[in-house]
Design a protein around this motif. Structure first.
Motif, PDB file in Angstrom:
ATOM      1  N   MET A  76       1.018  -0.953  -0.055  1.00  0.00           N
ATOM      2  CA  MET A  76       0.113   0.227   0.288  1.00  0.00           C
ATOM      3  C   MET A  76       0.997   1.726   0.208  1.00  0.00           C
ATOM      4  SD  MET A  76      -3.153  -1.017   2.505  1.00  0.00           S
ATOM      5  CE  MET A  76      -3.987   0.471   1.664  1.00  0.00           C
ATOM      6  N   ARG A  77       2.103   1.245   0.645  1.00  0.00           N
ATOM      7  CA  ARG A  77       3.210   2.282   0.853  1.00  0.00           C
ATOM      8  C   ARG A  77       4.015   2.378  -0.754  1.00  0.00           C
ATOM      9  NH1 ARG A  77       4.506   0.139   5.093  1.00  0.00           N
ATOM     10  NH2 ARG A  77       7.105  -0.158   4.719  1.00  0.00           N
ATOM     11  N   ASP A  78       4.018   1.553  -0.957  1.00  0.00           N
ATOM     12  CA  ASP A  78       4.422   1.277  -2.903  1.00  0.00           C
ATOM     13  C   ASP A  78       3.508   1.949  -3.620  1.00  0.00           C
ATOM     14  OD1 ASP A  78       6.750   0.146  -2.004  1.00  0.00           O
ATOM     15  OD2 ASP A  78       6.116  -1.488  -2.969  1.00  0.00           O
ATOM     16  N   ARG A  79       1.942   2.063  -4.015  1.00  0.00           N
ATOM     17  CA  ARG A  79       0.802   2.738  -4.140  1.00  0.00           C
ATOM     18  C   ARG A  79       0.528   3.546  -3.665  1.00  0.00           C
ATOM     19  NH1 ARG A  79      -1.842  -1.945  -3.707  1.00  0.00           N
ATOM     20  NH2 ARG A  79      -3.988  -0.726  -4.425  1.00  0.00           N
ATOM     21  N   ARG A  80       1.278   4.516  -2.539  1.00  0.00           N
ATOM     22  CA  ARG A  80       0.824   5.943  -2.215  1.00  0.00           C
ATOM     23  C   ARG A  80      -0.560   5.432  -1.530  1.00  0.00           C
ATOM     24  NH1 ARG A  80       5.248   6.477  -5.073  1.00  0.00           N
ATOM     25  NH2 ARG A  80       6.536   8.196  -5.173  1.00  0.00           N
ATOM     26  N   LEU A  81      -0.787   4.577  -0.771  1.00  0.00           N
ATOM     27  CA  LEU A  81      -2.168   4.296  -0.549  1.00  0.00           C
ATOM     28  C   LEU A  81      -2.278   4.785   1.052  1.00  0.00           C
ATOM     29  CD1 LEU A  81      -3.918   1.302  -2.038  1.00  0.00           C
ATOM     30  CD2 LEU A  81      -4.577   3.797  -2.676  1.00  0.00           C
ATOM     31  N   VAL A  82      -1.374   4.757   1.781  1.00  0.00           N
ATOM     32  CA  VAL A  82      -0.721   4.459   3.359  1.00  0.00           C
ATOM     33  C   VAL A  82       0.008   5.035   3.315  1.00  0.00           C
ATOM     34  CG1 VAL A  82      -2.512   3.237   4.329  1.00  0.00           C
ATOM     35  CG2 VAL A  82       0.078   2.480   3.523  1.00  0.00           C
ATOM     36  N   ALA A  83       0.628   5.601   4.283  1.00  0.00           N
ATOM     37  CA  ALA A  83       2.382   6.489   4.783  1.00  0.00           C
ATOM     38  C   ALA A  83       3.001   5.694   6.224  1.00  0.00           C
ATOM     39  CB  ALA A  83       2.085   8.153   4.942  1.00  0.00           C
ATOM     40  N   ARG A  91      10.636   4.569  19.376  1.00  0.00           N
ATOM     41  CA  ARG A  91      11.853   3.775  18.995  1.00  0.00           C
ATOM     42  C   ARG A  91      11.815   2.719  17.650  1.00  0.00           C
ATOM     43  NH1 ARG A  91      16.982   6.440  17.558  1.00  0.00           N
ATOM     44  NH2 ARG A  91      17.186   7.880  18.850  1.00  0.00           N
ATOM     45  N   ARG A  92      10.853   1.783  19.086  1.00  0.00           N
ATOM     46  CA  ARG A  92      10.070   0.994  18.295  1.00  0.00           C
ATOM     47  C   ARG A  92       9.096   0.549  17.488  1.00  0.00           C
ATOM     48  NH1 ARG A  92       9.239  -2.483  23.938  1.00  0.00           N
ATOM     49  NH2 ARG A  92       8.331  -0.023  23.994  1.00  0.00           N
ATOM     50  N   GLY A  93       8.305   1.652  17.859  1.00  0.00           N
ATOM     51  CA  GLY A  93       7.479   2.002  17.408  1.00  0.00           C
ATOM     52  C   GLY A  93       6.659   1.993  16.271  1.00  0.00           C
ATOM     53  N   ALA A  94       5.986   1.971  15.221  1.00  0.00           N
ATOM     54  CA  ALA A  94       5.652   3.579  13.973  1.00  0.00           C
ATOM     55  C   ALA A  94       4.984   2.851  13.826  1.00  0.00           C
ATOM     56  CB  ALA A  94       6.366   2.262  12.481  1.00  0.00           C
ATOM     57  N   THR A  95       3.881   4.567  13.244  1.00  0.00           N
ATOM     58  CA  THR A  95       2.583   5.006  12.945  1.00  0.00           C
ATOM     59  C   THR A  95       2.379   4.853  11.843  1.00  0.00           C
ATOM     60  OG1 THR A  95       2.512   6.520  14.185  1.00  0.00           O
ATOM     61  CG2 THR A  95       0.576   6.703  13.720  1.00  0.00           C
ATOM     62  N   VAL A  96       1.129   4.558  11.245  1.00  0.00           N
ATOM     63  CA  VAL A  96       0.419   4.392   9.951  1.00  0.00           C
ATOM     64  C   VAL A  96      -0.598   5.334   9.481  1.00  0.00           C
ATOM     65  CG1 VAL A  96      -1.307   2.147   9.929  1.00  0.00           C
ATOM     66  CG2 VAL A  96       0.393   3.559   7.920  1.00  0.00           C
ATOM     67  N   ARG A  97      -0.648   5.980   8.578  1.00  0.00           N
ATOM     68  CA  ARG A  97      -1.925   6.817   8.555  1.00  0.00           C
ATOM     69  C   ARG A  97      -2.276   6.577   6.801  1.00  0.00           C
ATOM     70  NH1 ARG A  97      -0.196  10.985   5.406  1.00  0.00           N
ATOM     71  NH2 ARG A  97       1.785  11.684   5.158  1.00  0.00           N
ATOM     72  N   ILE A  98      -3.784   7.242   6.648  1.00  0.00           N
ATOM     73  CA  ILE A  98      -3.859   7.344   4.711  1.00  0.00           C
ATOM     74  C   ILE A  98      -3.587   9.028   4.678  1.00  0.00           C
ATOM     75  CG2 ILE A  98      -6.732   8.340   5.598  1.00  0.00           C
ATOM     76  CD1 ILE A  98      -7.833   6.367   3.618  1.00  0.00           C
ATOM     77  N   THR A  99      -2.487   8.206   3.125  1.00  0.00           N
ATOM     78  CA  THR A  99      -3.000   9.616   2.660  1.00  0.00           C
ATOM     79  C   THR A  99      -4.385  10.009   1.866  1.00  0.00           C
ATOM     80  OG1 THR A  99      -2.274   7.886   0.383  1.00  0.00           O
ATOM     81  CG2 THR A  99      -1.048   8.426   1.946  1.00  0.00           C
ATOM     82  N   ARG A 100      -3.905  10.884   1.303  1.00  0.00           N
ATOM     83  CA  ARG A 100      -4.908  11.347   0.073  1.00  0.00           C
ATOM     84  C   ARG A 100      -5.514  10.687  -0.748  1.00  0.00           C
ATOM     85  NH1 ARG A 100      -3.482  18.478  -0.008  1.00  0.00           N
ATOM     86  NH2 ARG A 100      -3.534  18.449   1.525  1.00  0.00           N
ATOM     87  N   SER A 101      -4.289   9.939  -1.666  1.00  0.00           N
ATOM     88  CA  SER A 101      -4.625   9.203  -2.084  1.00  0.00           C
ATOM     89  C   SER A 101      -5.494   7.711  -1.425  1.00  0.00           C
ATOM     90  CB  SER A 101      -3.236   8.404  -2.859  1.00  0.00           C
ATOM     91  OG  SER A 101      -2.509   9.476  -3.362  1.00  0.00           O
ATOM     92  N   GLY A 102      -5.000   8.001  -0.068  1.00  0.00           N
ATOM     93  CA  GLY A 102      -5.199   6.298  -0.031  1.00  0.00           C
ATOM     94  C   GLY A 102      -7.197   7.064  -0.152  1.00  0.00           C
ATOM     95  N   LEU A 103      -7.451   7.959   1.192  1.00  0.00           N
ATOM     96  CA  LEU A 103      -8.705   8.556   0.933  1.00  0.00           C
ATOM     97  C   LEU A 103      -9.589   8.772  -0.210  1.00  0.00           C
ATOM     98  CD1 LEU A 103     -10.245   9.789   3.480  1.00  0.00           C
ATOM     99  CD2 LEU A 103      -9.367  12.019   3.072  1.00  0.00           C
ATOM    100  N   SER A 104      -9.179   9.267  -1.198  1.00  0.00           N
ATOM    101  CA  SER A 104     -10.127   9.674  -2.634  1.00  0.00           C
ATOM    102  C   SER A 104      -9.989   7.569  -3.010  1.00  0.00           C
ATOM    103  CB  SER A 104      -8.431   9.811  -3.234  1.00  0.00           C
ATOM    104  OG  SER A 104      -9.403  10.255  -4.951  1.00  0.00           O
ATOM    105  N   ALA A 105      -9.558   6.528  -2.579  1.00  0.00           N
ATOM    106  CA  ALA A 105      -9.039   5.972  -3.442  1.00  0.00           C
ATOM    107  C   ALA A 105     -10.600   5.199  -2.003  1.00  0.00           C
ATOM    108  CB  ALA A 105      -8.179   4.984  -2.959  1.00  0.00           C
ATOM    109  N   LEU A 106     -10.528   4.816  -1.472  1.00  0.00           N
ATOM    110  CA  LEU A 106     -11.279   4.589  -0.662  1.00  0.00           C
ATOM    111  C   LEU A 106     -12.502   5.297  -0.759  1.00  0.00           C
ATOM    112  CD1 LEU A 106     -12.530   2.963   1.824  1.00  0.00           C
ATOM    113  CD2 LEU A 106     -12.035   4.663   3.282  1.00  0.00           C
ATOM    114  N   ARG A 107     -13.146   6.650  -1.040  1.00  0.00           N
ATOM    115  CA  ARG A 107     -14.413   7.267  -1.655  1.00  0.00           C
ATOM    116  C   ARG A 107     -15.019   6.604  -2.758  1.00  0.00           C
ATOM    117  NH1 ARG A 107     -11.696  13.000  -0.163  1.00  0.00           N
ATOM    118  NH2 ARG A 107     -12.786  12.966   2.294  1.00  0.00           N
ATOM    119  N   ASP A 108     -14.165   6.671  -3.797  1.00  0.00           N
ATOM    120  CA  ASP A 108     -14.829   5.973  -4.811  1.00  0.00           C
ATOM    121  C   ASP A 108     -14.734   3.994  -4.639  1.00  0.00           C
ATOM    122  OD1 ASP A 108     -13.217   7.714  -6.704  1.00  0.00           O
ATOM    123  OD2 ASP A 108     -11.243   7.356  -6.840  1.00  0.00           O
ATOM    124  N   ALA A 109     -14.574   3.361  -3.749  1.00  0.00           N
ATOM    125  CA  ALA A 109     -14.941   2.227  -3.569  1.00  0.00           C
ATOM    126  C   ALA A 109     -16.098   1.768  -2.651  1.00  0.00           C
ATOM    127  CB  ALA A 109     -13.412   1.607  -2.960  1.00  0.00           C
TER     128      ALA A 109
END
Length: 154
Positions: A76-83, A91-109
């Motif tokens: 999904m990161r490779d397709r720029r749906l999430v970041a 340092r052990r943790g990471a956060t993921v968020r939806i991108t504008r492209s991901g939000l647009s894809a979700l709206r379309d779907a």
């Protein structure tokens, strides 16, 4: 050992076929309409509803093992749906968020997905059957115990 009765066995097998066919239909519809997989959709819905999440929390919500989630998020990161962002406080943790492209894809779907679910599942059931179906699902989920959070949009 108590074996299933003939009726229970028929119901169980029909249930397995139904779940498989529903997942196939949802995946096909999402692929055709907007080039998303059902897994993409699950992740995007969780992030759109809750905002940025720690990766382990997202895994708990969607009910996936770390390995499956890591591979899914990489695609999904490779397709720029999430970041993904490292957690500056841990340092052990990471956060993921939806991108504008991901939000647009979700709206379309979403519209097509909801229509498919409505037409395949709910339009063929009376109000009483819907209540019974929902009640049976809740009873089984309670017996299984805690698991991933329920996502009403899937």
């Amino acid at each position: 050992m108590r074996w299933l009765t003939d009726e229970q066995q028929r119901i169980w097998r029909d249930y397995l076929v139904m779940v498989d066919r529903l997942q196939t239909a949802m995946h096909r519809q999402l692929q055709q309409d907007c080039r998303l997989s059902l897994s993409d959709y699950q992740v995007l819905v969780a992030l759109s509803e809750r905002g940025p999440l720690r990766i382990n929390e997202l895994g708990r919500i969607v009910g996936w093992e770390q390995s499956r989630l890591s591979h899914q998020l990489r695609r999904m990161r490779d397709r720029r749906l999430v970041a993904r962002a490292d957690d500056e406080h841990d340092r052990r943790g990471a956060t993921v968020r939806i991108t504008r492209s991901g939000l647009s894809a979700l709206r379309d779907a979403s519209g097509g997905h909801v229509e498919l679910v409505r037409s395949l599942v709910f339009d063929g059931l009376s109000a009483a059957q819907q209540r019974s179906f929902g009640s049976a699902i809740q009873t089984i989920l309670a017996r299984i115990g805690p698991g991933p959070e329920r996502n009403p949009d899937l």
